[in-house]
Design an enzyme around this catalytic site. Sequence first.
Site, mmCIF file in Angstrom:
data_model
loop_
_atom_site.group_PDB
_atom_site.id
_atom_site.type_symbol
_atom_site.label_atom_id
_atom_site.label_comp_id
_atom_site.label_asym_id
_atom_site.label_seq_id
_atom_site.Cartn_x
_atom_site.Cartn_y
_atom_site.Cartn_z
ATOM 1 C CG ASN A 9 -1.778 1.396 1.372
ATOM 2 O OD1 ASN A 9 -1.708 1.928 0.312
ATOM 3 N ND2 ASN A 9 -2.292 1.556 2.506
ATOM 4 C CE LYS A 11 0.171 3.441 4.749
ATOM 5 N NZ LYS A 11 -0.011 3.732 6.214
ATOM 6 C CG HIS A 94 -5.769 1.927 4.746
ATOM 7 N ND1 HIS A 94 -5.603 2.845 5.946
ATOM 8 C CD2 HIS A 94 -4.980 0.923 4.723
ATOM 9 C CE1 HIS A 94 -4.321 2.575 6.184
ATOM 10 N NE2 HIS A 94 -3.782 1.495 5.632
ATOM 11 C CD GLU A 96 -3.020 5.642 6.508
ATOM 12 O OE1 GLU A 96 -3.101 5.860 5.388
ATOM 13 O OE2 GLU A 96 -2.242 4.950 7.362
ATOM 14 C CD GLU A 166 -3.610 -2.679 7.230
ATOM 15 O OE1 GLU A 166 -2.626 -2.819 6.876
ATOM 16 O OE2 GLU A 166 -4.458 -1.647 7.010
ATOM 17 N N GLY A 172 2.114 2.061 10.677
ATOM 18 C CA GLY A 172 2.987 3.432 10.403
ATOM 19 C C GLY A 172 3.491 3.787 11.787
ATOM 20 C CB SER A 212 4.736 -1.890 11.978
ATOM 21 O OG SER A 212 4.303 -0.305 11.954
HETATM 22 C C1 PEP Z 1 -0.837 -0.020 5.790
HETATM 23 O O1 PEP Z 1 -1.158 1.213 5.532
HETATM 24 O O2 PEP Z 1 -2.009 -0.762 5.475
HETATM 25 C C2 PEP Z 1 0.089 -0.286 6.765
HETATM 26 C C3 PEP Z 1 0.131 -1.457 7.060
HETATM 27 O O3 PEP Z 1 1.068 0.600 6.846
HETATM 28 P P1 PEP Z 1 2.580 0.188 7.474
HETATM 29 O O4 PEP Z 1 3.064 -1.086 7.161
HETATM 30 O O5 PEP Z 1 3.581 1.490 7.322
HETATM 31 O O6 PEP Z 1 2.114 0.202 9.086
#
Ligand code: PEP
Length: 254
Positions: A9, A11, A94, A96, A166, A172, A212
């Site tokens: 992803n 983003k 997501h 976000e 998630e 992040g 992460s």
């Molecule tokens: C994500 O945006 O779906 C995500 C898991 O981000 P990160 O791996 O940076 O935590």
Amino acid sequence: MRKPIIAGNWKMNLTPLEGETLVKALIEKVADAKCDVVVCVPFVDIAPVAAAVKGTNIHVGAQNLHFKKSGAYTGEVSADMLKAVGAEYVIIGHSERRQYFAETDETVNLKTLFALENGLIPIVCVGESLAQRDAGETDGLVSMQVKAALKGLSAQDAQKVIIAYEPIWAIGTGRTATNEQADETIGVIRGAVAEAFGQETAEKIRIQYGGSMNAKNCQGLMQMPQIDGGLIGGASLKAEDFSIIVAAASDTVA
Ligand code: PEP
């Protein structure tokens, strides 16, 4: 046996040219992958990235879509448009988007139905905040989110969906769920799918962990029995790191 799927992803990162450069570096590194490999890129990157990966095992996805076919929805992008430029997957709901763009369980459901009806594979995100985990609400919340997202689907269509678990506190932040936490909650999600669609669908549906995941912690996470891959943010922006995660997923395939 479920085939693992690793999806990046990106983003709101990388211009079309930067995206093209990244996937060109990735092609050789993941050519032997035994898992599915997807990059979910900004809308304007889809066409050039899809052209760059044509004929390879890398698939392209978007990070959102609208739930109407066309019309007066300024700033939105339709499933037909995404498919026309080479997207096969689309991330839906997501955290976000839920947090900053008022995405709800209802819009997530509409988008999931619409993506499937129009030939896109949805990657549906669910997950709890830290306060919800601390309050012991995780299992109930993720079960509710999954049932709401998949409402109205046939069992056959539900099996095509990818779910990404998630935990919001792990996205992040550099703070990953432990292997056991991720595996346990994904098991709960699989249980919710079984309640809604039956055991066969629960056994077939693929559920990723996201939050992460990186080149260092991916092996442990990927070895867990319930985890069928990863949705990768930060680490998907580096070809080397992303390919290490793809290799860790491939290693779980007999
Ligand atoms: C994500 O945006 O779906 C995500 C898991 O981000 P990160 O791996 O940076 O935590």
